[in-house]
Design a protein around this motif. Structure first.
Motif, PDB file in Angstrom:
ATOM      1  N   VAL A 102      38.690 -25.089  16.604  1.00 11.61           N
ATOM      2  CA  VAL A 102      37.932 -25.724  15.529  1.00 11.61           C
ATOM      3  C   VAL A 102      36.570 -25.043  15.512  1.00 11.61           C
ATOM      4  N   VAL A 103      36.325 -24.225  14.497  1.00 12.25           N
ATOM      5  CA  VAL A 103      35.209 -23.278  14.538  1.00 12.25           C
ATOM      6  C   VAL A 103      34.252 -23.410  13.357  1.00 12.25           C
ATOM      7  N   THR A 104      34.364 -24.473  12.574  1.00 11.50           N
ATOM      8  CA  THR A 104      33.631 -24.549  11.320  1.00 11.50           C
ATOM      9  C   THR A 104      32.418 -25.461  11.350  1.00 11.50           C
ATOM     10  N   GLN A 105      32.042 -25.969  12.521  1.00 13.29           N
ATOM     11  CA  GLN A 105      30.883 -26.857  12.569  1.00 13.29           C
ATOM     12  C   GLN A 105      29.605 -26.111  12.181  1.00 13.29           C
ATOM     13  N   THR A 106      29.563 -24.815  12.457  1.00 14.21           N
ATOM     14  CA  THR A 106      28.467 -23.949  12.021  1.00 14.21           C
ATOM     15  C   THR A 106      29.056 -22.729  11.333  1.00 14.21           C
TER      16      THR A 106
ATOM     17  N   PRO B  16      30.883 -34.451  18.742  1.00 12.30           N
ATOM     18  CA  PRO B  16      31.953 -33.763  19.476  1.00 12.30           C
ATOM     19  C   PRO B  16      31.397 -32.574  20.243  1.00 12.30           C
ATOM     20  N   PRO B  17      31.843 -32.373  21.479  1.00  9.69           N
ATOM     21  CA  PRO B  17      31.340 -31.239  22.266  1.00  9.69           C
ATOM     22  C   PRO B  17      31.786 -29.907  21.674  1.00  9.69           C
ATOM     23  N   ALA B  18      30.833 -29.011  21.452  1.00  5.92           N
ATOM     24  CA  ALA B  18      31.121 -27.738  20.791  1.00  5.92           C
ATOM     25  C   ALA B  18      32.114 -26.896  21.583  1.00  5.92           C
ATOM     26  N   ASP B  19      32.014 -26.936  22.914  1.00  7.65           N
ATOM     27  CA  ASP B  19      32.928 -26.115  23.713  1.00  7.65           C
ATOM     28  C   ASP B  19      34.361 -26.610  23.606  1.00  7.65           C
ATOM     29  N   LYS B  20      34.548 -27.930  23.504  1.00  6.59           N
ATOM     30  CA  LYS B  20      35.892 -28.490  23.353  1.00  6.59           C
ATOM     31  C   LYS B  20      36.465 -28.168  21.973  1.00  6.59           C
ATOM     32  N   LEU B  21      35.618 -28.191  20.962  1.00  4.97           N
ATOM     33  CA  LEU B  21      36.076 -27.820  19.630  1.00  4.97           C
ATOM     34  C   LEU B  21      36.593 -26.381  19.627  1.00  4.97           C
TER      35      LEU B  21
END
Length: 271
Positions: A60-64, A50-55
Motif C-alpha cells: 500500500v504505497v499511495t499515502q504520499t 496506520p504505520p507507514a512501514d506496515k503499509l
C-alpha cells in the motif's frame, strides 16, 4: 431477473439523464454544501494513523505521492473522472478468483483519494468470509462491520478515520452467514443512511471474488459500478468472461485492471 434489470436500468437513467456538463456543475455545487454540513459527523469518527512501514509491507504505497504510487494515482484519476461524469458515488472492487490483488487495489485507491483534500471517501471491507483490510492497516475496529450492516451499532461506533477525509469500515473476524447480511434490506438501509449523513464523494466496497460464492452477487444491487481485478498468468479468460457477464447483470462495469503484469526488465508486481 428481468424486473430487476429493468429497475436497475431505470435507476441508472434517472442518475444520468441530464447533460454531463450541467450534471457535473450541479454535483460540484451540491457537494460543496454537503461537505460543510457533514464536517461535524466526520469529526466524530475515531482517528487512527496506520504505520507507514506496515503499509509498505502490504504494498500500500499511495499515502504520499511517489513513483510507486503513480500507477494507482492514474487509476484513481480515471475512476474519479468517470464516476463524476456519470454521477456515481459507489464503486465495487472485485475479481473472478482470489489472490488477484483486489484488496491491495482498494486500499491504494482509498489512500490515493484521501490525498485529494476536497474529497471525502469511504472504504468498506465487504469480504465478510475472509476480511483482510484490518490486516493491511494493522488495526481492528471496536465493533464488527456485520453489526453495522445489521443496524446494531452506528457508523460512528464502528468506522475509523484516517486524516480528515477517509473513513474505513473494517472487520476483525469472519461472519458466519455473509450472504444473509449482504442480501438484506437492512444493509441497504444502513448504507443509504451513512451516505445521507456523511455525504461521501466516493464509497469503495472491497467485495469477495465473484466465482467463489454468492456474496458479491447478493451485494451488487447497492453499487453504481464495479472494477474487475484480474491477475496476469493466473486468471483464465473463461473465468473473466463469466465474472464480467455476472457483474453486468447487476451494475455497470467501470473497467478492468490486469494486475501483476510484468513488462520489461526489473518490473515488479503491485499487488
Amino acid at each position: 431477473m428481468e424486473k430487476l434489470q429493468a429497475a436497475l436500468a431505470t435507476a441508472r437513467q434517472n442518475r444520468t439523464g441530464k447533460a454531463p456538463e450541467r450534471r457535473l456543475t450541479e454535483d460540484l455545487a451540491r457537494r460543496k454544501q454537503q461537505r460543510s454540513a457533514g464536517s461535524v459527523v466526520w469529526s466524530q469518527l475515531e482517528e487512527f494513523h496506520p504505520p507507514a512501514d506496515k503499509l509498505r509491507e502490504h504494498r500500500v504505497v499511495t499515502q504520499t505521492a511517489s513513483s510507486a504510487a503513480t500507477p494507482f494515482d492514474i487509476l484513481r484519476t480515471k475512476i474519479l473522472l468517470q464516476m463524476q461524469q456519470n454521477g456515481w458515488t459507489r464503486l465495487a472492487i472485485t475479481s473472478p478468483m482470489p489472490d488477484s490483488g483486489k484488496t491491495t487495489t482498494a486500499c491504494n485507491l482509498a489512500l490515493g483519494l484521501a490525498r485529494q483534500k476536497e474529497l471525502r471517501s469511504m472504504l468498506f471491507d465487504m469480504d465478510l468470509r475472509d476480511p483482510s483490510v484490518n490486516q493491511f492497516f494493522e488495526k481492528n475496529p471496536r465493533n464488527s462491520i456485520g453489526s453495522l450492516l445489521e443496524g446494531d451499532v452506528s457508523f460512528e461506533e464502528q468506522a475509523l478515520r484516517i486524516g480528515d477525509n477517509l473513513a474505513i469500515s473494517m472487520a476483525s473476524s469472519p461472519e458466519s452467514d455473509p450472504s444473509r447480511i449482504l442480501l438484506s434490506e437492512q444493509a441497504t438501509t444502513v448504507l443509504d443512511e451513512v451516505q445521507q449523513r456523511f455525504h461521501p464523494d466516493v464509497m469503495i466496497f472491497d467485495l469477495p471474488s465473484v466465482l467463489v460464492n454468492d456474496d458479491t452477487r447478493a451485494f451488487l444491487k447497492n453499487v453504481d459500478c464495479a472494477l474487475i481485478i484480474s491477475r496476469a498468468n493466473a486468471t483464465k479468460y473463461s473465468q473473466f468472461d463469466i465474472c464480467e457477464r455476472e457483474i453486468a447483470e447487476h451494475t455497470n462495469v467501470l473497467g478492468v485492471v490486469l494486475n501483476a503484469c510484468r513488462h520489461g526488465r526489473g518490473s515488479t508486481d503491485f499487488a
